[in-house]
Design an enzyme around this catalytic site. Structure first.
Site, short mmCIF file in Angstrom:
data_model
loop_
_atom_site.label_atom_id
_atom_site.label_comp_id
_atom_site.label_asym_id
_atom_site.label_seq_id
_atom_site.Cartn_x
_atom_site.Cartn_y
_atom_site.Cartn_z
N GLU A 140 -0.49 4.70 -0.63
CA GLU A 140 -1.32 5.90 -0.87
C GLU A 140 -0.48 7.15 -0.66
OE1 GLU A 140 -4.79 5.68 1.58
OE2 GLU A 140 -5.77 4.23 0.26
N TYR A 194 0.85 -1.19 0.00
CA TYR A 194 0.00 0.00 0.00
C TYR A 194 0.87 1.23 0.00
CZ TYR A 194 -5.02 -0.33 0.01
OH TYR A 194 -6.31 -0.46 -0.40
N LYS A 243 -1.10 0.58 -24.99
CA LYS A 243 -1.40 0.52 -26.43
C LYS A 243 -0.08 0.65 -27.20
CE LYS A 243 -6.15 1.87 -25.55
NZ LYS A 243 -7.24 2.84 -25.74
N ARG A 282 -1.06 -2.61 -18.63
CA ARG A 282 -2.36 -1.95 -18.69
C ARG A 282 -2.40 -0.85 -17.65
NH1 ARG A 282 -6.54 -3.06 -21.43
NH2 ARG A 282 -5.38 -4.76 -22.39
N THR A 320 -2.97 6.04 -22.15
CA THR A 320 -2.82 4.71 -21.58
C THR A 320 -1.35 4.33 -21.75
OG1 THR A 320 -3.21 3.62 -23.69
CG2 THR A 320 -5.14 4.00 -22.30
N ASP A 355 -6.10 13.47 -25.34
CA ASP A 355 -6.07 12.08 -24.89
C ASP A 355 -5.33 11.29 -25.97
OD1 ASP A 355 -6.53 9.43 -24.39
OD2 ASP A 355 -8.66 9.66 -23.97
C1 PLP Z 1 -8.26 3.17 -24.99
C2 PLP Z 1 -8.65 4.58 -24.78
C3 PLP Z 1 -8.93 5.07 -23.50
C4 PLP Z 1 -9.21 4.22 -22.30
O1 PLP Z 1 -8.39 3.34 -21.86
P1 PLP Z 1 -8.79 2.26 -20.76
O2 PLP Z 1 -7.47 1.96 -20.16
O3 PLP Z 1 -9.43 1.15 -21.49
O4 PLP Z 1 -9.72 2.91 -19.78
C5 PLP Z 1 -9.16 6.43 -23.35
N1 PLP Z 1 -9.11 7.24 -24.40
C6 PLP Z 1 -8.88 6.81 -25.64
C7 PLP Z 1 -8.86 7.79 -26.76
C8 PLP Z 1 -8.65 5.46 -25.88
O5 PLP Z 1 -8.46 5.03 -27.12
#
Ligand code: PLP
Length: 408
Positions: free
Chosen positions: A52, A50, A225, A231, A222, A196
């Site tokens: 936090e 933990y 990807k 993840r 993220t 994003d």
């Molecule tokens: C994949 C994605 C997310 C979210 O990712 P998670 O980890 O699945 O919550 C947010 N924004 C965009 C543009 C994405 O392609």
């Protein structure tokens, strides 16, 4: 693995998933295969801790080692993206977006985000998502004639609607995003700008996509990807908003950070900083371009007529089948992709008229333009002919190719 003896059911499923990954061509654009080192870091006793709070300011004792881990992850992320401040604790991309919105906005404020059917993400204002439930959402789309973002139209909507925040970035947009233009529009209407880059972070990291960090208030991503890490999520911002961001991640929207995952993020970031990763990302983009060209040669209609990222989006309407049917046909041949809406899709999101294909995993496996040409040919064959014989033959070819490019 002692899991084999102690929990056979889960062990077997893990092994089976490994085999599935090895024996199929994974073309889901949001997926990647993390390195053995990233996976190794994930499977450690750091999950027990933990922590936090933040390095040096924890609410628990015994954090001296995880502090080093988190500080290292932060330092490497800042080096990759050249940003002033990073928070590496978000459990996912969506979590990163939740914390970002709440750090600068009040519930009920107006956000302008890309329409989901045009390539946006659930967390950019879908009515069933927290974003759509707690904020007023004004969507913008892409041009009906060519599928590109229309910055004049986006400016008009922004001038009319006066949003408090504009969100740019997408899940299924095959072209570069002009963050500078977005920032000019945001400045003109006095809105915050959030990018994003969940999908394109690896490309941004290596200069294969324009940089949002220099012109956006907040950048979220993220790490699993195109960055090819564990993840998880991450938030970048300037000094000005750093306190609010940190406070809104913890204690605002999360409890204890996933330290095993943050360790794996640090491992991923070291990989991203390497020359090898530059070559990898160049390969991803070149492969996507080759895939797009070959699909077009085979008669496929692509949204925006091509790509300059890691993904392509096929418009299935000329083939007279849906995205759902296309996904299932390819799956039978061992090619894994996902149905996806196309801009202004007449079909429901569970059916769709599009198919999204990405090259991050195939490139991780070492495949290049030659393989893209073959794969595109198989995809065209299957989608056009749709007969069991073709599917069976392609399945054989897919197995052969998978053997030649072992995952691990
Ligand atoms: C994949 C994605 C997310 C979210 O990712 P998670 O980890 O699945 O919550 C947010 N924004 C965009 C543009 C994405 O392609």
């Amino acid at each position: 693995m002692s899991l084999k003896d102690k929990d056979k059911k889960i062990y077997d499923s893990i092994v089976a998933e490994g085999k599935r990954q090895q024996n199929s061509l994974e073309m889901i654009a949001s997926e990647n295969y993390a390195s053995p080192e990233v996976i190794e870091a994930l499977g450690t006793h750091l999950t027990d801790k933990y922590a936090e709070g933040y390095p040096g300011k924890r609410y628990y004792g015994g954090c001296e080692h995880v502090d080093v881990v988190e500080e290292t992850a932060i330092k490497r992320a800042r080096e990759i993206f050249g940003c002033e401040h990073v928070n590496v604790q978000p459990h996912s991309g969506t979590q990163a977006n939740i914390a970002s919105y709440l750090s600068l906005l009040d519930i009920g404020d107006k956000i302008m985000g890309m329409d989901l059917s045009c390539g946006g993400h659930l967390s950019h204002g879908h009515p069933l998502n927290f974003s759509g439930r707690y904020f007023k959402i004004v969507p913008y789309g892409v041009r009906r004639d060519n599928g590109y973002l229309d910055y004049d139209e986006i400016r008009n909507i922004a001038l009319r609607e006066k949003p408090k925040m504009i969100v740019c970035g997408a899940s299924a947009y095959p072209r570069k995003i002009d963050f500078k233009k977005f920032s000019e529009i945001a400045d003109e209407v006095g809105a915050y700008l959030m990018a994003d880059i969940a999908h394109i972070a690896g490309l941004v990291a290596k200069g294969e996509h324009p940089d949002p960090v220099s012109c956006c208030d907040i950048v979220t991503t993220t790490t699993h990807k195109t960055l090819r890490g564990p993840r998880g999520g991450m938030i970048m911002c300037g000094k000005k908003n750093s306190k609010e961001i940190d406070r809104m991640v913890f204690p605002g929207t999360q409890g204890g950070p996933l330290m095993h995952s943050i360790a794996a993020k640090a491992v991923c970031f070291k990989e991203v900083l390497s020359h090898k990763f530059s070559k990898y990302i160049k390969g991803v983009v070149l492969n996507a371009a080759k895939l797009a060209d070959e699909l077009k040669r085979g008669g496929m209609k692509l949204v925006t007529d091509g790509t300059d990222t890691h993904l392509v989006l096929i418009d299935m309407r000329p083939l007279k089948i849906t995205g759902k049917e296309g996904e299932s046909l390819l799956q039978d041949a061992g090619i894994v992709a996902n149905k996806n809406t196309i801009p202004y899709d007449p079909q429901k999101p569970f059916v769709t008229s599009g198919l999204r294909l990405g090259t991050p995993v195939l490139t991780t496996r070492g495949m290049g333009p030659e393989e893209m040409k073959e794969v595109a040919g198989w995809i065209c064959d299957i989608l056009k002919k749709r007969d069991p014989g073709t599917i069976k033959n392609v399945r054989k070819e897919v197995s052969r190719m998978c053997k030649n490019f072992p995952v691990r």
